[in-house]
Design a protein around this motif. Sequence first.
Motif: not given
Length: 264
Positions: A67-89
Motif C-alpha cells: 500500500a505504501i510502495a505505489e507499485l506500477n505496471e511492469g516494475e520488478t519488486v523484491l520482498d525481503l522475508g516474504s513469509g507466506g507470500g502475502i505481499d508478493v502475491i
Amino acid sequence: MDVREEIRLRYAEAARAAETRGGCGSGSCCEDGSPEDFGEALYSAEERGELPDKAVLASLGCGNPTAIAELNEGETVLDLGSGGGIDVILSAKRVGRTGVAYGLDMTDEMLALARKNAAEAGVANVHFLKGVIEQIPLPADSVDVVISNCVINLSVDKAAVLAEMARVLKPGGRIGLSDVVAGDHLSNEQRAERGSFVGCIAGALSRSEYVDGLGAAGFEDVSVEFTHEVADGMHGAIVKATKTSTPEAKRLPLVRPVAQAGCC
Ligand SMILES: C[S@@+](CC[C@H](N)C(=O)[O-])C[C@H]1O[C@@H](n2cnc3c(N)ncnc32)[C@H](O)[C@@H]1O
C-alpha cells in the motif's frame, strides 16, 4: 543455537501452524503484539479478498508495504522475508504480467507455503528465492522496488541488509518497508525489555539509526513514519527512501555503527 537459527525455527513452526491449524495471522507468532498490531488486520477487506485464505492467515507483518510502495505496471519488486507470500502475491497483481515479483526467505517451510499460496492465487509472475536478506541472490541494479514487512528488525546484520538493498536497486529505485522501529530514547537494553528478538521487538532499529543507516548505504529522501505503537516506545513504522545515483561515494565509512546498534 545462534539467533538466526532460532528465528528460522520459529518461522518454520509458524508456517506449519498456518498450514495445519489455520494460522498465525492473528499476531500470535509475533509475541507481545496484539492482533490489531500484526498480521491480517493491517490489510483492507478488498486486499484480503484478492488472496487465498492461507496467505492471509499466514500474515505476520506489522504493516502493508504494497500500500505504501505505489507499485506500477511492469516494475520488478523484491520482498525481503516474504513469509507466506502475502505481499508478493499482492505485488504481482499490481505490477501485472509485464512485471515480476520476487520473494526472498531463508525458511523452507515458508517458501513452500508461499509457492502454494501463489499457485492458488493464480499469479505466474512470481519467483520465490531461498536465501538471506544480508546477501540477496540477485544481480546489482536489477530491481525497481524493495519492500519488506516486519523482517529487517530480525536481521543480525542490519548494515548488510541496507547495503544489499542499495546494491540490487536500479539507480533511482525505491524502498517501501514496514518494520518495528524504536523511539530514539530507548537503549538496546530497553528495547530488549519490551519483547524478544525473534518476536520482532528487541532487534528493532531506532528511527535515527534507520535514517542514518539508509543515508550511509546510499539512499536519499529518507522518511520513517510511526503508524501505531506495538509496545511502550516501539512502533509499527513506514520506511521510505530512494537510491541515489551514486551510492558508493557514501556507503563505506558510515555503515558500521548500524550493525552495532541493531545486533542483539
Ligand atoms: C515476521 S515474518 C514476516 C513474513 C512476511 N513478511 C509477512 O508479512 O507475513 C519474518 C519472515 O522473515 C524470514 N526471515 C527472517 N530473517 C531472515 C533473514 N535474515 N533472511 C531471510 N529471511 C528471513 C522468516 O523466515 C519469516 O518468514
